[in-house]
Design a protein around this motif. Sequence first.
Motif, PDB file in Angstrom:
ATOM      1  N   UNK A  42       0.823  -1.205   0.000  1.00 15.79           N
ATOM      2  CA  UNK A  42       0.000   0.000   0.000  1.00 15.79           C
ATOM      3  C   UNK A  42       0.860   1.258   0.000  1.00 15.79           C
ATOM      4  N   UNK A  43       1.975   1.230   0.742  1.00 19.66           N
ATOM      5  CA  UNK A  43       2.886   2.365   0.742  1.00 19.66           C
ATOM      6  C   UNK A  43       3.497   2.580  -0.636  1.00 19.66           C
ATOM      7  N   UNK A  44       3.895   1.479  -1.291  1.00 14.72           N
ATOM      8  CA  UNK A  44       4.460   1.593  -2.632  1.00 14.72           C
ATOM      9  C   UNK A  44       3.429   2.124  -3.620  1.00 14.72           C
ATOM     10  N   UNK A  87      10.590  -7.574  -1.925  1.00 15.26           N
ATOM     11  CA  UNK A  87      11.565  -8.183  -1.035  1.00 15.26           C
ATOM     12  C   UNK A  87      12.009  -7.260   0.070  1.00 15.26           C
ATOM     13  N   UNK A  88      12.026  -5.961  -0.199  1.00 13.43           N
ATOM     14  CA  UNK A  88      12.428  -4.984   0.807  1.00 13.43           C
ATOM     15  C   UNK A  88      11.360  -4.804   1.875  1.00 13.43           C
ATOM     16  N   UNK A  89      10.162  -5.351   1.624  1.00 11.14           N
ATOM     17  CA  UNK A  89       9.058  -5.175   2.555  1.00 11.14           C
ATOM     18  C   UNK A  89       9.127  -6.119   3.738  1.00 11.14           C
ATOM     19  N   UNK A  90       9.825  -7.225   3.606  1.00 10.22           N
ATOM     20  CA  UNK A  90       9.835  -8.240   4.653  1.00 10.22           C
ATOM     21  C   UNK A  90      10.986  -8.018   5.616  1.00 10.22           C
ATOM     22  N   UNK A  91      10.779  -8.265   6.905  1.00  8.81           N
ATOM     23  CA  UNK A  91      11.909  -8.256   7.838  1.00  8.81           C
ATOM     24  C   UNK A  91      12.976  -9.246   7.391  1.00  8.81           C
ATOM     25  N   UNK A  92      14.220  -8.897   7.623  1.00  6.22           N
ATOM     26  CA  UNK A  92      15.314  -9.726   7.131  1.00  6.22           C
ATOM     27  C   UNK A  92      15.245 -11.162   7.614  1.00  6.22           C
ATOM     28  N   UNK A  93      14.847 -11.362   8.873  1.00  9.50           N
ATOM     29  CA  UNK A  93      14.788 -12.722   9.414  1.00  9.50           C
ATOM     30  C   UNK A  93      13.714 -13.541   8.727  1.00  9.50           C
ATOM     31  N   UNK A  94      12.522 -12.968   8.554  1.00  8.60           N
ATOM     32  CA  UNK A  94      11.434 -13.712   7.933  1.00  8.60           C
ATOM     33  C   UNK A  94      11.738 -13.976   6.463  1.00  8.60           C
ATOM     34  N   UNK A  95      12.284 -12.965   5.763  1.00 10.53           N
ATOM     35  CA  UNK A  95      12.655 -13.172   4.369  1.00 10.53           C
ATOM     36  C   UNK A  95      13.752 -14.236   4.261  1.00 10.53           C
TER      37      UNK A  95
END
Length: 576
Positions: A279-281, A400-408
């Motif tokens: 939504x932000x994008x 890909x930039x939307x996900x937290x690094x750990x979850x991604x």
Amino acid sequence: MTLAPDQAKRIAAAGEDLPRIAAAPPVKRYRHPFVVALAFAICAIVLLPVVTLAAIALSGTGEDWPHLARNVLPGATLTTLWLLAMVSAGTAIIGVATAWLVVGYDFPLRPFFSWALVLPLAVPPYLAAYAFAEFFLFTGPVQSAFREMFGFDSPQQYWFPDLRSTEGAAFVLTCVLYPYVYLTSRVVFLMQGRNIADVARTLGARPAKVFFRVLLPVARPAIGAGVALVLMETINDIGASEFLGVRTLTTAVFTTWINRSSLEGAAQIAMLMLVLVLLLLAAEQFARRRQRFHNVRGTQLKARPPRARLSAAGQAGALVAVSLPVLFGFGVPLLVFGQYASRRLDRLINADLGEAFLNSVFTAGSAALLTVGLALLLINAVRLSRSPLTTILVRVASVGYALPGTIMGLGLLFALARIDNAIDFFAREQFGFSTGLMLTGSAAAVILACTIRFLALAEGAVRSGMEKLPPHLDEAARSLGKTPAKSAALVLLPLLQPAILTALVLVFVDTVKELSATILLRPFGFNTLATLVYENASRAVVEDGAVAALLIIGTATVPVILLSRALARDRAASMA
């Protein structure tokens, strides 16, 4: 005089031919299905961990969802939105104001601050939170000096802003994230040339009116791209928010995963975060609709906006305005960790530190080159195909930039494990030997994770530069017989050099700072500077990781300085 019938026919025929002779030959529209296919392939790779994560989210029984919807999500969502609003406003104001000051005005030390303003980008948010806590909390030097100055004995006797709050976290994140907006805005201010501002001045507009009514609307697409990157980085932050006690959606993902042992519930919250970022994008893209500006003539692209001279009071104000972001965003962390490191100088000769440094440089350099190359392919695919489908693919490649690094990283870990198992099964069945784990737990997995995460970073920086170029440049090259590849290499790439350098530095610096995905995907015994700092912090010996923290800052600072000096066209601008 009466013309003969055959003469009239010949004149009429010549008249019909004149427009065709005078008109330029039409430029062929290249659709290039191969380029679009590459965009599809890149999009599929980016979506691989997202699809895996969605499968994990759907595999749960849903028994945790009532608790999450009632007790976790409302508060975490409101906190996240308030944090996003404060950080976006703060970074936009600081980034745009400082960019225009160093580009548009002369004041003392301006050449120094033109590149020094980017230095906070080298400080990871989690390191900034540690440093600010040491500097501003009760036992820190600021409050200690305040108590000594006014004779206070306890914190009950005076009021001081609470750093361990949502507002405190916004302050920390703003101090280290504003360079995203500063870089993209400064590139546009340097590339847009003299004519727009000069015409406004000749019509009697004052400098402030020229900025707000002319230059700011022109720079709005680049500002939007920078703010979008700041918003995604804020959503992804876990270290600073967790350390300062701010319960955002990202911290909710980790607490649900670790404290409640519910990977499915964590994945479900992460998917909600993904919807929020999409939504932000979409909002950023909507705000930038019909906001495309470019110079009329390609020769004006190398023109620099003239710098105005300020009064003595104006010079002092400008100097203070550009000094404070550097002092807070870079000076405070450098001071705190410098004091820590001075008590741990023996760590300088540690072999593990040198190996972690080389691993960080290799990983960050590889990820930067790969990411910017893919971003150029995606943007070129949009420019050549001119189809809504390709534009959608490029937007999807930013998730890909939307996900937290750990979850991604977790989603990518499961996806690569399945690929490795499939390859191993095929090798056993067909050739009678085992291939083992080729992708899972390798340096290539870390580079791939960083590429997926920071593709939006590179694409946004390059796209903001591309939108400043006249669309007829490469078309003119094609009309002279150049292929699209040659026209891109000979015409577009040289003009895009500032934007490409910006993208390379942004990805390199963020990869050096990347922690969460690296911890999950790194090979056994493979340490980066970020993981080395984390290991010391997890053992409650932050001082032991101070030298590695300074190396992170120093490693990220070198390309930042090189970028800023490449973008600073000081000598030519001073001749204006």
